[in-house]
Motif scaffolding. Sequence first.
Motif, PDB file in Angstrom:
ATOM      1  N   ASP A 133      -8.685   6.286   6.913  1.00 24.08           N
ATOM      2  CA  ASP A 133      -9.283   5.296   7.806  1.00 24.08           C
ATOM      3  C   ASP A 133      -9.044   3.883   7.296  1.00 24.08           C
ATOM      4  OD1 ASP A 133     -10.168   7.324   9.421  1.00 24.08           O
ATOM      5  OD2 ASP A 133     -12.241   7.285   8.712  1.00 24.08           O
ATOM      6  N   LYS A 134      -9.159   3.699   5.969  1.00 20.15           N
ATOM      7  CA  LYS A 134      -8.913   2.374   5.396  1.00 20.15           C
ATOM      8  C   LYS A 134      -7.449   1.986   5.523  1.00 20.15           C
ATOM      9  CE  LYS A 134     -10.136  -1.388   3.357  1.00 20.15           C
ATOM     10  NZ  LYS A 134     -10.980  -2.382   4.096  1.00 20.15           N
ATOM     11  N   LEU A 135      -6.560   2.937   5.309  1.00 18.61           N
ATOM     12  CA  LEU A 135      -5.132   2.659   5.457  1.00 18.61           C
ATOM     13  C   LEU A 135      -4.782   2.323   6.907  1.00 18.61           C
ATOM     14  CD1 LEU A 135      -3.547   5.380   3.149  1.00 18.61           C
ATOM     15  CD2 LEU A 135      -3.425   2.900   2.830  1.00 18.61           C
ATOM     16  N   LEU A 136      -5.410   3.018   7.838  1.00 20.55           N
ATOM     17  CA  LEU A 136      -5.191   2.710   9.255  1.00 20.55           C
ATOM     18  C   LEU A 136      -5.513   1.245   9.533  1.00 20.55           C
ATOM     19  CD1 LEU A 136      -4.606   3.734  12.185  1.00 20.55           C
ATOM     20  CD2 LEU A 136      -7.048   4.226  12.358  1.00 20.55           C
ATOM     21  N   GLU A 137      -6.608   0.779   8.970  1.00 19.75           N
ATOM     22  CA  GLU A 137      -7.016  -0.614   9.153  1.00 19.75           C
ATOM     23  C   GLU A 137      -6.038  -1.573   8.467  1.00 19.75           C
ATOM     24  OE1 GLU A 137     -10.616  -3.559   7.607  1.00 19.75           O
ATOM     25  OE2 GLU A 137     -10.927  -1.384   7.628  1.00 19.75           O
ATOM     26  N   LEU A 138      -5.713  -1.293   7.206  1.00 17.08           N
ATOM     27  CA  LEU A 138      -4.836  -2.186   6.447  1.00 17.08           C
ATOM     28  C   LEU A 138      -3.424  -2.223   7.017  1.00 17.08           C
ATOM     29  CD1 LEU A 138      -5.932  -1.220   2.813  1.00 17.08           C
ATOM     30  CD2 LEU A 138      -6.428  -3.373   4.001  1.00 17.08           C
ATOM     31  N   ASN A 139      -2.870  -1.059   7.334  1.00 12.43           N
ATOM     32  CA  ASN A 139      -1.511  -1.000   7.874  1.00 12.43           C
ATOM     33  C   ASN A 139      -1.409  -1.708   9.214  1.00 12.43           C
ATOM     34  OD1 ASN A 139      -0.744   0.576   5.684  1.00 12.43           O
ATOM     35  ND2 ASN A 139      -0.894   2.513   6.789  1.00 12.43           N
ATOM     36  N   PRO A 148      -0.572   5.719   8.546  1.00 12.19           N
ATOM     37  CA  PRO A 148      -1.339   5.641   9.797  1.00 12.19           C
ATOM     38  C   PRO A 148      -1.347   4.218  10.356  1.00 12.19           C
ATOM     39  CG  PRO A 148      -2.814   5.740   7.901  1.00 12.19           C
ATOM     40  CD  PRO A 148      -1.430   5.902   7.361  1.00 12.19           C
ATOM     41  N   PHE A 149      -1.055   4.089  11.627  1.00 17.01           N
ATOM     42  CA  PHE A 149      -1.037   2.803  12.321  1.00 17.01           C
ATOM     43  C   PHE A 149      -1.712   2.977  13.681  1.00 17.01           C
ATOM     44  CE2 PHE A 149       2.456   2.476   9.364  1.00 17.01           C
ATOM     45  CZ  PHE A 149       2.518   1.129   9.002  1.00 17.01           C
ATOM     46  N   ASP A 150      -2.399   1.946  14.124  1.00 17.26           N
ATOM     47  CA  ASP A 150      -3.005   1.959  15.454  1.00 17.26           C
ATOM     48  C   ASP A 150      -1.943   1.488  16.446  1.00 17.26           C
ATOM     49  OD1 ASP A 150      -4.385   1.410  17.844  1.00 17.26           O
ATOM     50  OD2 ASP A 150      -6.236   0.924  16.765  1.00 17.26           O
ATOM     51  N   ILE A 151      -1.271   2.435  17.080  1.00 16.55           N
ATOM     52  CA  ILE A 151      -0.154   2.118  17.968  1.00 16.55           C
ATOM     53  C   ILE A 151      -0.618   1.290  19.162  1.00 16.55           C
ATOM     54  CG2 ILE A 151       1.627   3.093  19.471  1.00 16.55           C
ATOM     55  CD1 ILE A 151       2.232   3.326  16.482  1.00 16.55           C
ATOM     56  N   HIS A 152      -1.834   1.533  19.642  1.00 11.69           N
ATOM     57  CA  HIS A 152      -2.343   0.767  20.782  1.00 11.69           C
ATOM     58  C   HIS A 152      -2.470  -0.711  20.424  1.00 11.69           C
ATOM     59  CE1 HIS A 152      -5.795  -0.420  23.613  1.00 11.69           C
ATOM     60  NE2 HIS A 152      -4.672  -0.446  24.281  1.00 11.69           N
ATOM     61  N   GLU A 153      -3.058  -1.022  19.281  1.00 11.90           N
ATOM     62  CA  GLU A 153      -3.211  -2.421  18.862  1.00 11.90           C
ATOM     63  C   GLU A 153      -1.858  -3.067  18.599  1.00 11.90           C
ATOM     64  OE1 GLU A 153      -5.916  -4.411  18.759  1.00 11.90           O
ATOM     65  OE2 GLU A 153      -6.867  -2.716  19.781  1.00 11.90           O
ATOM     66  N   ILE A 154      -0.950  -2.308  18.020  1.00 16.85           N
ATOM     67  CA  ILE A 154       0.386  -2.833  17.752  1.00 16.85           C
ATOM     68  C   ILE A 154       1.128  -3.093  19.059  1.00 16.85           C
ATOM     69  CG2 ILE A 154       2.645  -2.182  16.819  1.00 16.85           C
ATOM     70  CD1 ILE A 154       1.089  -0.801  14.534  1.00 16.85           C
ATOM     71  N   ALA A 155       0.998  -2.192  20.019  1.00 21.27           N
ATOM     72  CA  ALA A 155       1.660  -2.374  21.317  1.00 21.27           C
ATOM     73  C   ALA A 155       1.128  -3.605  22.033  1.00 21.27           C
ATOM     74  CB  ALA A 155       1.470  -1.127  22.176  1.00 21.27           C
ATOM     75  N   LYS A 156      -0.170  -3.856  21.925  1.00 25.13           N
ATOM     76  CA  LYS A 156      -0.736  -5.056  22.555  1.00 25.13           C
ATOM     77  C   LYS A 156      -0.140  -6.307  21.931  1.00 25.13           C
ATOM     78  CE  LYS A 156      -5.193  -4.203  22.156  1.00 25.13           C
ATOM     79  NZ  LYS A 156      -6.664  -4.395  22.338  1.00 25.13           N
ATOM     80  N   HIS A 177       0.833  -1.214   0.000  1.00 25.53           N
ATOM     81  CA  HIS A 177       0.000   0.000   0.000  1.00 25.53           C
ATOM     82  C   HIS A 177       0.864   1.260   0.000  1.00 25.53           C
ATOM     83  CE1 HIS A 177      -3.031  -2.953   0.988  1.00 25.53           C
ATOM     84  NE2 HIS A 177      -2.461  -3.193   2.142  1.00 25.53           N
ATOM     85  N   CYS A 178       2.016   1.179  -0.662  1.00 20.46           N
ATOM     86  CA  CYS A 178       2.995   2.262  -0.567  1.00 20.46           C
ATOM     87  C   CYS A 178       2.512   3.563  -1.198  1.00 20.46           C
ATOM     88  CB  CYS A 178       4.310   1.824  -1.195  1.00 20.46           C
ATOM     89  SG  CYS A 178       5.094   0.444  -0.328  1.00 20.46           S
ATOM     90  N   MET A 179       1.971   3.469  -2.397  1.00 23.09           N
ATOM     91  CA  MET A 179       1.534   4.698  -3.059  1.00 23.09           C
ATOM     92  C   MET A 179       0.404   5.365  -2.286  1.00 23.09           C
ATOM     93  SD  MET A 179       1.998   6.922  -5.299  1.00 23.09           S
ATOM     94  CE  MET A 179       3.224   6.096  -6.335  1.00 23.09           C
ATOM     95  N   ALA A 180      -0.540   4.553  -1.797  1.00 28.69           N
ATOM     96  CA  ALA A 180      -1.657   5.115  -1.032  1.00 28.69           C
ATOM     97  C   ALA A 180      -1.159   5.781   0.244  1.00 28.69           C
ATOM     98  CB  ALA A 180      -2.667   4.017  -0.697  1.00 28.69           C
ATOM     99  N   ASN A 181      -0.204   5.154   0.928  1.00 28.81           N
ATOM    100  CA  ASN A 181       0.341   5.758   2.148  1.00 28.81           C
ATOM    101  C   ASN A 181       1.125   7.020   1.836  1.00 28.81           C
ATOM    102  OD1 ASN A 181      -0.330   4.238   4.621  1.00 28.81           O
ATOM    103  ND2 ASN A 181       0.582   2.510   3.541  1.00 28.81           N
TER     104      ASN A 181
END
Length: 254
Positions: free
Chosen positions: A144-150, A174-182, A126-130
């Motif tokens: 929002d979609k990139l947050l989910e996919l990333n 965009p990344f959900d740092i909380h979910e990644i930290a878990k 998803h490089c170009m989209a990001n």
Amino acid sequence: MEIDCSKYRMKYDLHTHTTYSHGFIKPHGKGTMEENVRAAIAAGLDGIAISDHGPGHIFYGLKRQLLPEMHEEIKRLRRAYPQIDIYFSVEANLMESENNLDVSHEEIGDYDFILAGYHYGVFHGHCMANFMNNKKLSGKSVRDKLLELNTEMAVGAIRKNQIKVLTHPGDKGPFDIHEIAKACADTGTLMEISTWHSHLTVEEIKIAMKEDVGFIIDSDAHTPDRVGSFAGGLSRAAEAGLDLDRIVNVEEIR
């Protein structure tokens, strides 16, 4: 909180690049393995990892056919510099694949351990989209979609592989740092506070530190003179209010 970084030392630096991180015109990494090792010794480190870009990076990825040569050079350096621990690693790329990395489960055994991070220049990432999103050329629905996919890519990679360090989480998309930290807490994966990239940011550290996760500061050095760089990351961690004992490779000088 201000901190006097001169009262601390970095014990080891697990994220350094060399000329094996190839570029089309010139190497992405500017120093040899030996130059990085010698820089680490000069910086007073106890250990260093050579962790060039994963083979899926179309601009800077290491060449699989050179792995035997790289292994032999690591063996030579270990004999030549017994005063420092030298590890052979790779900074694998997050992507859409069976194990969400550009290094397969079988290839992971080629390394002492693996690092993983998100980069532009990787197919199915998803490089170009990001990139467009980071340039503010796309709308909220795309973000929002990139947050989910990333986040799915990152969490998938963490849970499907034994990753030692997740490099510069939150960088380039965009990344959900909380979910990644878990996920990192569940698997024992360290979250990197980079001194080259701005991630983890102060705010991201505040989010991640709510989970039982360990942190590491790395230089992400692409030149030997940056090997062992840690002050910027330590300052960010202190500003976030992180208990510095949670940073596994930095210690106060007694």
